[in-house]
Design a protein around this motif. Structure first.
Motif, PDB file in Angstrom:
ATOM      1  N   LYS A 157       4.435   3.936  -3.503  1.00 39.59           N
ATOM      2  CA  LYS A 157       3.990   5.282  -3.819  1.00 39.59           C
ATOM      3  C   LYS A 157       3.918   6.076  -2.515  1.00 39.59           C
ATOM      4  O   LYS A 157       3.514   5.551  -1.486  1.00 39.59           O
ATOM      5  CB  LYS A 157       2.609   5.227  -4.471  1.00 39.59           C
ATOM      6  N   VAL A 158       4.326   7.341  -2.562  1.00 41.16           N
ATOM      7  CA  VAL A 158       4.256   8.226  -1.406  1.00 41.16           C
ATOM      8  C   VAL A 158       3.306   9.366  -1.750  1.00 41.16           C
ATOM      9  O   VAL A 158       3.533  10.101  -2.709  1.00 41.16           O
ATOM     10  CB  VAL A 158       5.649   8.781  -1.018  1.00 41.16           C
ATOM     11  N   ILE A 159       2.244   9.503  -0.963  1.00 37.89           N
ATOM     12  CA  ILE A 159       1.242  10.548  -1.164  1.00 37.89           C
ATOM     13  C   ILE A 159       1.329  11.510   0.015  1.00 37.89           C
ATOM     14  O   ILE A 159       1.260  11.085   1.165  1.00 37.89           O
ATOM     15  CB  ILE A 159      -0.170   9.948  -1.249  1.00 37.89           C
ATOM     16  N   THR A 160       1.505  12.799  -0.272  1.00 34.51           N
ATOM     17  CA  THR A 160       1.618  13.807   0.774  1.00 34.51           C
ATOM     18  C   THR A 160       0.522  14.852   0.593  1.00 34.51           C
ATOM     19  O   THR A 160       0.400  15.460  -0.467  1.00 34.51           O
ATOM     20  CB  THR A 160       2.990  14.508   0.724  1.00 34.51           C
ATOM     21  N   HIS A 161      -0.275  15.044   1.631  1.00 39.24           N
ATOM     22  CA  HIS A 161      -1.313  16.075   1.648  1.00 39.24           C
ATOM     23  C   HIS A 161      -0.718  17.301   2.327  1.00 39.24           C
ATOM     24  O   HIS A 161      -0.277  17.228   3.471  1.00 39.24           O
ATOM     25  CB  HIS A 161      -2.540  15.601   2.428  1.00 39.24           C
ATOM     26  N   MET A 162      -0.700  18.441   1.625  1.00 36.30           N
ATOM     27  CA  MET A 162      -0.222  19.696   2.201  1.00 36.30           C
ATOM     28  C   MET A 162      -1.428  20.454   2.733  1.00 36.30           C
ATOM     29  O   MET A 162      -2.318  20.809   1.969  1.00 36.30           O
ATOM     30  CB  MET A 162       0.482  20.555   1.145  1.00 36.30           C
ATOM     31  N   LEU A 163      -1.460  20.678   4.050  1.00 35.48           N
ATOM     32  CA  LEU A 163      -2.547  21.423   4.669  1.00 35.48           C
ATOM     33  C   LEU A 163      -2.014  22.754   5.180  1.00 35.48           C
ATOM     34  O   LEU A 163      -0.904  22.818   5.707  1.00 35.48           O
ATOM     35  CB  LEU A 163      -3.154  20.637   5.839  1.00 35.48           C
ATOM     36  N   ALA A 164      -2.808  23.790   5.011  1.00 38.58           N
ATOM     37  CA  ALA A 164      -2.418  25.119   5.468  1.00 38.58           C
ATOM     38  C   ALA A 164      -3.239  25.494   6.696  1.00 38.58           C
ATOM     39  O   ALA A 164      -4.397  25.102   6.834  1.00 38.58           O
ATOM     40  CB  ALA A 164      -2.646  26.148   4.373  1.00 38.58           C
ATOM     41  N   THR A 165      -2.609  26.240   7.587  1.00 45.06           N
ATOM     42  CA  THR A 165      -3.303  26.765   8.755  1.00 45.06           C
ATOM     43  C   THR A 165      -3.561  28.250   8.535  1.00 45.06           C
ATOM     44  O   THR A 165      -3.030  28.852   7.602  1.00 45.06           O
ATOM     45  CB  THR A 165      -2.474  26.599  10.043  1.00 45.06           C
ATOM     46  N   GLU A 166      -4.349  28.813   9.415  1.00 47.60           N
ATOM     47  CA  GLU A 166      -4.497  30.262   9.421  1.00 47.60           C
ATOM     48  C   GLU A 166      -3.157  30.852   9.826  1.00 47.60           C
ATOM     49  O   GLU A 166      -2.340  30.199  10.475  1.00 47.60           O
ATOM     50  CB  GLU A 166      -5.568  30.677  10.424  1.00 47.60           C
ATOM     51  N   SER A 167      -2.937  32.100   9.479  1.00 46.44           N
ATOM     52  CA  SER A 167      -1.707  32.762   9.864  1.00 46.44           C
ATOM     53  C   SER A 167      -1.626  32.830  11.391  1.00 46.44           C
ATOM     54  O   SER A 167      -2.617  33.124  12.064  1.00 46.44           O
ATOM     55  CB  SER A 167      -1.667  34.176   9.270  1.00 46.44           C
ATOM     56  N   MET A 168      -0.462  32.500  11.917  1.00 46.68           N
ATOM     57  CA  MET A 168      -0.266  32.494  13.366  1.00 46.68           C
ATOM     58  C   MET A 168       0.678  33.615  13.762  1.00 46.68           C
ATOM     59  O   MET A 168       1.439  34.127  12.933  1.00 46.68           O
ATOM     60  CB  MET A 168       0.305  31.145  13.810  1.00 46.68           C
ATOM     61  N   THR A 169       0.650  33.988  15.028  1.00 44.26           N
ATOM     62  CA  THR A 169       1.580  34.983  15.543  1.00 44.26           C
ATOM     63  C   THR A 169       2.822  34.267  16.078  1.00 44.26           C
ATOM     64  O   THR A 169       2.798  33.065  16.346  1.00 44.26           O
ATOM     65  CB  THR A 169       0.944  35.793  16.681  1.00 44.26           C
ATOM     66  N   PRO A 178       0.836  -1.207   0.000  1.00 44.24           N
ATOM     67  CA  PRO A 178       0.000   0.000   0.000  1.00 44.24           C
ATOM     68  C   PRO A 178       0.871   1.257   0.000  1.00 44.24           C
ATOM     69  O   PRO A 178       2.039   1.212   0.393  1.00 44.24           O
ATOM     70  CB  PRO A 178      -0.772  -0.125   1.319  1.00 44.24           C
ATOM     71  N   PRO A 179       0.321   2.368  -0.443  1.00 47.93           N
ATOM     72  CA  PRO A 179       1.110   3.604  -0.458  1.00 47.93           C
ATOM     73  C   PRO A 179       1.361   4.128   0.952  1.00 47.93           C
ATOM     74  O   PRO A 179       0.639   3.817   1.890  1.00 47.93           O
ATOM     75  CB  PRO A 179       0.222   4.576  -1.241  1.00 47.93           C
ATOM     76  N   VAL A 180       2.410   4.926   1.076  1.00 47.86           N
ATOM     77  CA  VAL A 180       2.694   5.643   2.319  1.00 47.86           C
ATOM     78  C   VAL A 180       1.974   6.981   2.192  1.00 47.86           C
ATOM     79  O   VAL A 180       2.143   7.695   1.202  1.00 47.86           O
ATOM     80  CB  VAL A 180       4.211   5.871   2.498  1.00 47.86           C
ATOM     81  N   ILE A 181       1.169   7.325   3.191  1.00 53.49           N
ATOM     82  CA  ILE A 181       0.425   8.579   3.140  1.00 53.49           C
ATOM     83  C   ILE A 181       0.902   9.469   4.280  1.00 53.49           C
ATOM     84  O   ILE A 181       0.974   9.034   5.432  1.00 53.49           O
ATOM     85  CB  ILE A 181      -1.091   8.328   3.240  1.00 53.49           C
ATOM     86  N   GLY A 182       1.239  10.704   3.932  1.00 57.15           N
ATOM     87  CA  GLY A 182       1.731  11.654   4.921  1.00 57.15           C
ATOM     88  C   GLY A 182       1.013  12.977   4.813  1.00 57.15           C
ATOM     89  O   GLY A 182       0.218  13.214   3.903  1.00 57.15           O
ATOM     90  N   VAL A 183       1.313  13.839   5.769  1.00 53.96           N
ATOM     91  CA  VAL A 183       0.729  15.170   5.794  1.00 53.96           C
ATOM     92  C   VAL A 183       1.839  16.165   6.121  1.00 53.96           C
ATOM     93  O   VAL A 183       2.711  15.886   6.944  1.00 53.96           O
ATOM     94  CB  VAL A 183      -0.437  15.256   6.817  1.00 53.96           C
ATOM     95  N   SER A 184       1.837  17.290   5.422  1.00 53.86           N
ATOM     96  CA  SER A 184       2.776  18.377   5.685  1.00 53.86           C
ATOM     97  C   SER A 184       1.980  19.631   6.005  1.00 53.86           C
ATOM     98  O   SER A 184       0.905  19.847   5.438  1.00 53.86           O
ATOM     99  CB  SER A 184       3.669  18.646   4.479  1.00 53.86           C
ATOM    100  N   LEU A 185       2.523  20.434   6.899  1.00 50.35           N
ATOM    101  CA  LEU A 185       1.819  21.652   7.312  1.00 50.35           C
ATOM    102  C   LEU A 185       2.502  22.901   6.773  1.00 50.35           C
ATOM    103  O   LEU A 185       3.716  23.064   6.912  1.00 50.35           O
ATOM    104  CB  LEU A 185       1.775  21.750   8.833  1.00 50.35           C
ATOM    105  N   LEU A 186       1.712  23.759   6.192  1.00 51.99           N
ATOM    106  CA  LEU A 186       2.162  25.065   5.760  1.00 51.99           C
ATOM    107  C   LEU A 186       1.575  26.052   6.767  1.00 51.99           C
ATOM    108  O   LEU A 186       0.366  26.288   6.763  1.00 51.99           O
ATOM    109  CB  LEU A 186       1.669  25.354   4.343  1.00 51.99           C
ATOM    110  N   VAL A 187       2.432  26.565   7.642  1.00 46.79           N
ATOM    111  CA  VAL A 187       1.972  27.446   8.715  1.00 46.79           C
ATOM    112  C   VAL A 187       2.574  28.834   8.491  1.00 46.79           C
ATOM    113  O   VAL A 187       3.737  29.078   8.813  1.00 46.79           O
ATOM    114  CB  VAL A 187       2.384  26.906  10.107  1.00 46.79           C
ATOM    115  N   PRO A 188       1.788  29.755   7.916  1.00 45.64           N
ATOM    116  CA  PRO A 188       2.302  31.105   7.707  1.00 45.64           C
ATOM    117  C   PRO A 188       2.326  31.907   9.011  1.00 45.64           C
ATOM    118  O   PRO A 188       1.484  31.723   9.892  1.00 45.64           O
ATOM    119  CB  PRO A 188       1.323  31.714   6.705  1.00 45.64           C
ATOM    120  N   VAL A 189       3.338  32.750   9.111  1.00 42.82           N
ATOM    121  CA  VAL A 189       3.445  33.688  10.230  1.00 42.82           C
ATOM    122  C   VAL A 189       3.617  35.065   9.597  1.00 42.82           C
ATOM    123  O   VAL A 189       4.684  35.376   9.054  1.00 42.82           O
ATOM    124  CB  VAL A 189       4.637  33.355  11.146  1.00 42.82           C
TER     125      VAL A 189
END
Length: 180
Positions: free
Chosen positions: A101-113, A31-42
């Motif tokens: 297969k490597v599947i990566t979901h890029m999730l974004a957060t709201e801008s943080m301080t 089965p594929p490897v599934i991951g998640v990456s975070l895009l956290v803007p400041v």
């Protein structure tokens, strides 16, 4: 000089399960490897990264069986009040490695301080959570990581959710990879 006068017929499939496994595509046995990456803007020009023993990485984690990427994202960075203020999935990347297969979901957060980021800790205790200028983050990533972050930043600005397969950016995610 001998010549081939008859068409060559492919050999019959082997009854050997090991040989069948070696020649089968990955879907048949791994089965594929599934991951998640975070895009956290400041603010408008900085991102949250994990400094893992001098290596700058985008905060990343695994998606376990039965878990949604948004749920897995909450385990990547800890210490926020209740949970990370996730906005949406901004990109999905798919890379076919030799046997998996490597599947990566890029999730974004709201801008943080910077104060909010100061309370965060990365899932790997060896890493420090840091805020760096976006240009410095992009310059320090690998080619694949750089592409994912740049596509994700563009998607965050435009509201689209592109799909990256083998380095090629496509406008939409295939239906079988969409995980709410």
């Amino acid at each position: 000089m001998p010549t081939i006068t008859e068409p060559v017929t492919p050999a019959a499939p082997s009854a050997d399960p090991i040989l069948a496994q070696k020649t089968a595509s990955y879907e048949s046995w791994r089965p594929p490897v599934i991951g998640v990456s975070l895009l956290v803007p400041v603010g408008p020009d900085s991102l949250v990264v994990a400094d893992l023993l001098g290596t700058i990485i985008v905060p990343t984690g695994s998606v376990h069986d039965g878990q949604k990427p948004a749920e897995a994202a909450q385990d990547v960075l800890r210490g926020a009040s209740d949970s990370l203020p996730l906005l949406r999935c901004v990109a999905v990347s798919c890379v076919q490695l030799r046997r998996r297969k490597v599947i990566t979901h890029m999730l974004a957060t709201e801008s943080m301080t910077r104060e909010d980021v100061g309370r965060l800790s990365y899932r790997d205790p060896r890493a420090d959570v840091r805020v760096l200028p976006t240009t410095r983050v992009v310059d320090s990533l690998t080619a694949g990581g750089r592409q994912r972050v740049l596509v994700a930043l563009q998607a965050l600005a435009t509201g689209e959710t592109p799909y990256i397969e083998g380095g090629v950016v496509r406008r939409s995610i295939p239906a079988d990879l969409v995980q709410e």
